[in-house]
Each structure stands twice: as C-alpha cells, then as structure tokens.
Design an enzyme around this catalytic site. Structure first.
Site: not given
Length: 411
Positions: A10, A151, A203, A257
């Site tokens: 992805y 991000r 992150k 995430c």
C-alpha cells in the site's frame, strides 16, 4: 536517479509509481511471485485512485520493473510491514532487517538507504545502522541512512505523497540532506530535516494522537449506552464549542498504523505510557461492545455484514475489527458478507446478503452504504433492522428499524 523499493504494498507501490512518473528508473521488489508477474503486466493489486494508470504507463515506458530481487541503485527505500510482538507489544523489525540484509550485495558507496516502514523509536540507530556498519560502511560518509515515514490516507495516497510535508530523519545531518534529495524528485510539501529518532517518535505519535481521540469517542459511546444518553447528540453539541472536536465512535480501529503504532511507544516505556495503552485497550474492546448490542437486537437468525474494510471506499482490510466481530458472531448466527470493494469468493452481492436476513450490521462507511435501496431491504429481509456502527445513515423508511450509537440505550 535509479530507485530500488523493497515492498510493493500500500505504500511501496504508490511510492514507486511517483518516482517512475518523475523520470526515475524504478525497481519494485517483493517476495510475492504472482504480484511481481502481474505488476510487470501493469496489473496492480491494491484499490487506490491513480496508481493503475501510472504503473501501466511506467511499465510500457520501461521506467518501472517489478522484481523478486533487488538491483543496484542510487537509493534504496524499505517499505515492508512492521507488526508488533504480541507478548510485549514491541516492534517486530524482522521484515525490515531481512530487507536491509537483502540489499547488501547491491549497495555501493555513496548510496542512500531510507526506511519508510513505521518503526519504534531508536530502531534506526540501535538495530538498523549496525547492519550496514557490520558490512563495512561508515554511515554519513560512504552510506547515507535515514528514516522517512509516510503519512498518507488510503484513497488519497497519490495526492498526499506529493503534497504532504515529509519528515526526513537522518542518522547524521548529511544523511538527512541526501534523503531529502531523493524525495525532492516528487514531493512538493516541505521536507523537514531532523534526527532519525525524532522522525520515528513523531510518526508513532501522529497515529497515537488519533488512536487516543478515537478511544475517547468510543468510551463516550459506552458511557451513553450505560446511562441512557444519545451519544451522537452529545458529540454534535460538544463540537459546537470552538475548541472541541470529538471524533465519531465506531466498531473499533483497524489499519496497519493506528492499530499497531501506539504499541511501539508503549513497549519502550510501559510504566509511563498509561494513557496510550488504555486507549488501545478501549478501542480493542469495541468489537465485543458491538456484539453485545447485536445480541440485544436479535437473539438468533441471519446477519448481513456490510463492509469489512477498515477504511471507507477502499479495499484495505488490514487489522480490520470487522473480522473479530464476525468471528464472535459466527457461532450463534448465520453470517453473510457484502463488501463491494473487496474481491473474495466467500463474499456475496447485495441481493444475496439481505435475502431472509434479520439484521444488517454496517461495519464500514463505504459510500454504497450511505444510500441503500431500502425498497429491496424491506422486500428481502425477514424483519428489516439495521445496526449502523459507523453512524452514516441519517434517515430510513418507517418500515425499517435503525440502531446506531445514538439510540443503543433504548435496547
């Protein structure tokens, strides 16, 4: 510039697409033989706007090739998964370490190596850097190492890869500068140069911030259900305050995430990161909360599951809470699954899903679920009931009973 990208999922594939569109020579590496074969035909395996067209053109122009093995390049980018270790919630770096070791035979002095995979703080300095130092390289002098996390939002990946600001965390200042030159090929947002450890924690905290705020909304939904208050009304009223932005509650948190990255921080400081862990526990409890309310709505019968993607209008079902909900309900109910964004031979179409169903359970906010064919539902279902855990349906005909997080207290 030649770029070799390890991992064509992805993040890796969209990144490869943009480098190839920016006149770079790109090698996309993955261990999945079928994927590699299809990519070299211009056939992609993810649902993401714009990617297919770019890859097809890049394959035709020979600016992109997919391969099972790396090749020599100017820059190497690692975009492999980083799950967490269940026993202690720490970051599993094995895929990243394997990827780093795989490029060693192809490295040359002056190359730049970038870790895009989300990793725990201090991973670059303590674990990844020694791999290259043990191979004879001096980081910052003859090899440039950086952590540059992505991000992006599924469904808008191309747009966000180009326009979002990018954190460039170098092991040394020279490493950060070299990595910024790589991303300068297509990134139009600011390139923010910093240390690797700062980039790593930044992150993780971005996703932790979101996870904690979702947990607050989910906890509110539980409280309202318990004391008899409309959750959705509370959120709407509270958000009229100029400095309040409560999130919408849901069936749980998914994706690679939000459902994972907070654990990387918690594992580093478990005695201190108490809010982070409590938020994870709260969000992990939502599938059980959904199932408890399903049992209040119907005791037995057929449930039509609408959507297993963790993110609306995408086919991304990584870490989706829908699967836990399905597993919990499977022993007591007949289950059919309808998701127009995921190709799965076990899933059914809309007609088959609602036929003789006793409940529609909405677990994803696909656009297709926001404007349903209510005449079909009334005609096909045994007793038309919808439980909307994403709070996306605003109004239904009077023949249909609608439950959402606003009226669960009435059960």
């Amino acid at each position: 510039m030649k770029v070799c990208i390890i991992g064509q999922g992805y993040i890796g594939l969209p990144t490869a697409a943009l480098f190839s569109r920016s006149h770079c020579e790109v090698v996309g590496v993955d261990i999945n033989e079928t994927m590699i074969e299809n990519l070299n035909k211009g056939i992609i395996h993810i649902e993401e706007p714009g990617i297919s067209e770019i890859i097809k053109k890049a394959v035709e122009n020979k600016t992109y090739i997919a391969s099972l093995t790396p090749q020599k390049a100017d820059a190497f980018i690692i975009t492999v998964p980083t799950p967490y270790i269940i026993e202690n919630y720490s970051c599993d770096l094995s895929y990243v370490e394997n990827a780093c070791n795989s490029i060693l035979p192809y490295l040359e002095k002056g190359n730049t190596v970038i870790i895009e995979s989300t990793i725990a703080p201090m991973s670059t300095d303590n674990t990844i850097k020694p791999i290259f130092e043990n191979a004879g390289y001096t980081i910052g002098k003859d090899l440039y190492l950086a952590h540059c996390p992505e991000r992006v939002l599924p469904g808008q990946i191309i747009e966000e890869l180009i326009h979002n600001d990018r954190i460039i965390g170098g092991v040394t200042p020279k490493c950060a500068k070299k990595a910024s030159e790589v991303y300068g090929q297509f990134v139009e947002g600011d390139l923010m140069l910093t240390e690797a450890k700062t980039a790593e924690l930044s992150k993780c905290m971005e996703n932790t911030f979101r996870d904690v705020n979702i947990a607050l909304a989910n906890e509110l939904a539980k409280i309202c259900s318990e004391i008899g208050v409309n959750t959705l009304d509370v959120i709407e009223m509270a958000n009229k305050h100029p400095r309040v932005n409560l999130h919408s509650p849901g069936p749980g948190v998914g994706g690679h995430c939000l459902a994972i990255d907070p654990y990387f921080i918690y594992a580093k400081a478990p005695q201190t990161a108490k809010i982070i862990k409590l938020a994870r526990d709260t969000n992990n409890s939502m599938p059980e909360f959904v199932c408890e309310n399903v049992k209040k709505i119907i005791k037995k019968g057929k449930i039509a599951i609408f959507g297993v993607s963790y993110k609306g209008n995408t086919g991304d079902d990584r870490e989706s809470p829908a699967y836990e909900i399905i597993n919990k309900l499977n022993s007591n109910y007949e289950i059919t699954i309808y998701d127009p964004h995921i190709k799965n031979p076990d899933f059914v179409n809309l007609n088959e899903a609602v036929k003789n169903a006793d409940l529609i359970l909405i677990l994803c906010d696909h656009d297709e679920f926001k404007n349903l064919d209510y005449n079909l539902i009334i005609e096909k279902m045994n007793n038309p009931i919808i439980f909307d855990t994403k709070n996306i349906i605003k109004e239904v005909p009077q023949e249909i009973k609608l439950y959402n997080y606003g009226n669960l207290y009435t059960l």
